[in-house]
Design a protein around this motif. Structure first.
Motif: not given
Length: 714
Positions: A289-308
């Motif tokens: 559960r901790s890994f899944t929650m962290g993966l969702m958070t980092l994926m959202n951040w990385e996708f937004a950074e890549s769009l920028f």
């Protein structure tokens, strides 16, 4: 004038229309260019970055945001899922994009090793703000995730705040602490990754077509896989750090007098059990559960950074939206901010390479401008050469900053004293006669001349005795007793060198103690890590020398990459050099020809300096000898391979501005890579266009010899 009849006739000068009128200057970029660019960037931020990151957050929430056996399609129809997705984006992704916008800069960090990169980032106050914001976003996302759980679900996964104990009702739940600290650890790891990537620096792009992005749905699996591996590695290191803190840090905190009384009612039960390697495996559901929650958070951040990174650096065409596009572009070039200047030169590249009649007419108007003083071409040429000259001086200094020149202010002249009558500072009356008894008493007083002379003699004797090393027994008792406390005070305050020496000795002994108790494989790993962390990269050293290489390439020679039917075509379009070439047929008044010697001299001087430095860089790589290859020493071969890769990357950095003499290929060890890029292509185009007409210009001897080699092969 009065006549005889008493009438008055007034005379008035005739106004002339031949009065000189001053020509206006080119409008500032803050009035014409900057508002248009900011408006375009705002549109990209809202319609591209915000919209796509919001859609990605909703999609991730639909797939991973449910509990139980509810399918993703069923969650798509639930209003609660949409609401939670909106909240996740608002508190977890939107602040990160806003932070990236606020701290966006064009100046790359001048660090040549990971240690210097980290040290430079820690010294900035913006890094601490970024870390605080990322951790706050992680905490808010964790809170939303826990709030969205029902009481039954919270009981099932055992994430209550306190443990169920009647005797100790305030004992904190260790599973909840592990879950919360895991998200904070992942947020800090993501910030560390951004620091190593220098993420807040403006990322230049070579594409002039906004539809051709470096980040597309076809490339989406790569960042997802990267974040998956990064999250897995960070979670593993966090588990080790959490176990070490429970075994080492927590027992020490419980032994401190004040701290122990504060934290013991909440965490005393953690010190009772023992930490084993199998303990995290027994809580496998919590790890997942901790890994899944962290993966969702980092994926959202990385996708937004890549769009920028993908949308913001795309060229912006704002000149066509104004009444006079040439004035707007030239005004944007004068902007001091490198980011806005990059957009202006990108639009100038398109104007320089436009072969239509409209493009030719715009260039003719640019060359023949007489409305502004100085003219548009003079402003364009002067600003471009000024930027190239500044980068050339930076390159000669190898990236070192210039020391500020301090000019001492001239001393103000001392005013003369006004004339005055001198005062008589002695008695004007005759001194009265003193009695013989009074004279004797004054001579033996404490402030008499005889007493002062005796004190002077004593002081001289003490000074000579100290120089002659007379034993303390024969010295004055008073002087020694007075000097003793002062000596004690001086010796009681250690000097900074002594303190630093003690700290260095303590660090050395601690390091020797730790290294002595570690196994051999751990020592080798520590040595490799220390070498990797502190070793300077040659390609980073070269990047510091040419910090504005992409902008210089746009000024000299713009580069656009097209992909058609899986065939890569490299098309070079020119900015300053192409404008010089087209001036041969489109410049009616010969305005550009006056600047051709200065332009060629600037190009060739920069090119010569880069070629000399590239020869110096290439000489750092020495191929392995046959004896070294036959011996097969892995350490020597690995070191030389590392140097070869760094030299090749350094050559690629220099090839952005100039292809130089030669550069190493990443896949080959011989010197056979040569690419026609900015400086060489610009000089070659001018040489081919003007040919023998260059004889009419005067060049310095060094520039003439260098230019002759281009004319011979033109």
């Amino acid at each position: 004038m009065s006549s005889g009849m008493g009438e008055t006739t007034r005379t008035r000068a005739i106004t002339s229309t031949l009065t000189a009128r001053l020509s206006p200057t080119v409008p500032s970029a803050s009035q014409t260019y900057e508002p248009l660019v900011r408006s375009a960037l705002r549109q990209r931020l809202i319609h591209n970055i915000f919209a796509f990151s919001f859609a990605f957050t909703l999609l991730a929430n639909f797939i991973f945001g449910g509990e139980g056996d509810v399918s993703a399609f069923a969650r798509l129809l639930q209003p609660r899922t949409w609401a939670m997705g909106c909240f996740h984006w608002a508190v977890g992704v939107l602040p990160v994009v806003a932070l990236r916008k606020v701290y966006l800069t064009s100046a790359a960090t001048s660090a040549t090793s990971p240690a210097k990169m980290l040290t430079s980032a820690v010294a900035k106050s913006s890094t601490r703000r970024c870390l605080a914001l990322y951790m706050s976003c992680a905490m808010m996302l964790t809170t939303l995730n826990l709030i969205s759980l029902t009481s039954e679900e919270r009981e099932h996964i055992r994430l209550n705040v306190f443990v169920k104990s009647r005797r100790h009702p305030y004992y904190l739940n260790g599973r909840l602490l592990f879950f919360i600290f895991a998200q904070l650890w992942l947020a800090a790891s993501f910030v560390l990754r951004n620091i190593m990537l220098d993420r807040f620096v403006f990322r230049w792009t070579k594409s002039s077509n906004p539809s051709e992005l470096s980040f597309t749905p076809s490339t989406l699996p790569k960042p997802i896989l990267t974040m998956f591996l990064f999250t897995a590695f960070s979670s593993m290191t966090y588990s080790i750090a959490f176990g070490l803190s429970r075994m080492l840090v927590l027992p020490l905190l419980l032994k401190l007098p004040v701290v122990s009384s504060l934290i013991r009612p909440f965490v005393a039960h953690f010190a009772r059990g023992s930490w084993t390697l199998s303990l995290p495996i027994s809580h496998w559901t919590l790890l997942v559960r901790s890994f899944t929650m962290g993966l969702m958070t980092l994926m959202n951040w990385e996708f937004a950074e890549s769009l920028f990174d993908a949308y913001v650096p795309q060229p912006i065409k704002v000149g066509v939206l104004t009444a006079d596009p040439n004035v707007t572009i030239v005004s944007g070039i004068t902007f001091q901010d490198t980011i806005f200047a990059h957009f202006a030169y990108s639009e100038l590249v398109e104007l320089a390479s436009d072969e239509s009649r409209a493009g030719s007419a715009r260039r003719t108007a640019l060359f023949g401008d007489q409305k502004y003083s100085p003219s548009l071409w003079n402003v364009l040429a002067r600003q471009s050469l000024l930027r190239l000259g500044q980068d050339y001086q930076t390159f000669l200094r190898r990236g070192a900053s210039t020391a500020p020149i301090t000019v001492a202010a001239p001393a103000a002249p001392k005013p003369k004293d006004p004339p005055s009558t001198p005062l008589i500072r002695r008695d004007i009356f005759k001194a009265p006669q003193r009695s013989p008894l009074g004279t004797v008493l004054d001579s033996v007083a404490s402030d008499s001349k005889l007493s002062k002379a005796a004190e002077a003699v004593v002081g001289e004797v003490e000074e000579r005795s100290s120089q002659m090393h007379i034993p303390e027994l024969f010295r004055s008792v008073v002087s020694s007793s007075v000097a003793a406390p002062a000596a004690n005070v001086v010796s009681a305050i250690p000097t900074p060198s002594i303190i630093s020496g003690l700290i260095a000795q303590l660090e050395a002994r601690s390091r020797d103690l730790v290294m002595g108790s570690c196994p051999v494989w751990m020592k080798e790993m520590a040595i490799k890590w220390n070498e990797w962390f502190y070793r300077e990269r040659l390609n980073k050293v070269v990047e510091v020398c040419v910090p504005n290489r992409e902008l210089d390439a746009l000024i000299i020679e713009g580069t656009t990459i097209f992909f058609h039917q899986n065939i890569r075509r490299l098309m070079l379009v020119t900015a300053l050099s192409h404008l010089v070439c087209t001036s041969l047929s489109e410049d009616r008044y010969g305005v550009v020809q006056r600047d051709i010697p200065r332009i060629l001299e600037a190009f060739l001087s920069f090119l010569s300096a880069i070629e000399e430095y590239q020869v110096e860089v290439n000489a750092k790589y020495i191929p392995p000898t046959p004896e070294e290859l036959s011996q097969g020493n892995a350490k020597i071969l690995e070191g030389k391979e590392t140097i070869r890769i760094e030299v090749a990357r350094a050559g690629e950095v220099l090839s952005v501005v100039s292809d130089g003499v030669s550069s190493l290929s990443l896949t080959q060890t011989n010197f056979d890579k040569s690419t026609f890029t900015a400086l060489k292509m610009g000089v070659s185009n001018i040489s081919r266009t003007f040919g023998d007409k260059l004889v009419a210009f005067k060049f310095p001897p060094r520039t003439a010899r260098k230019l002759q080699s281009f004319v011979d092969y033109a």
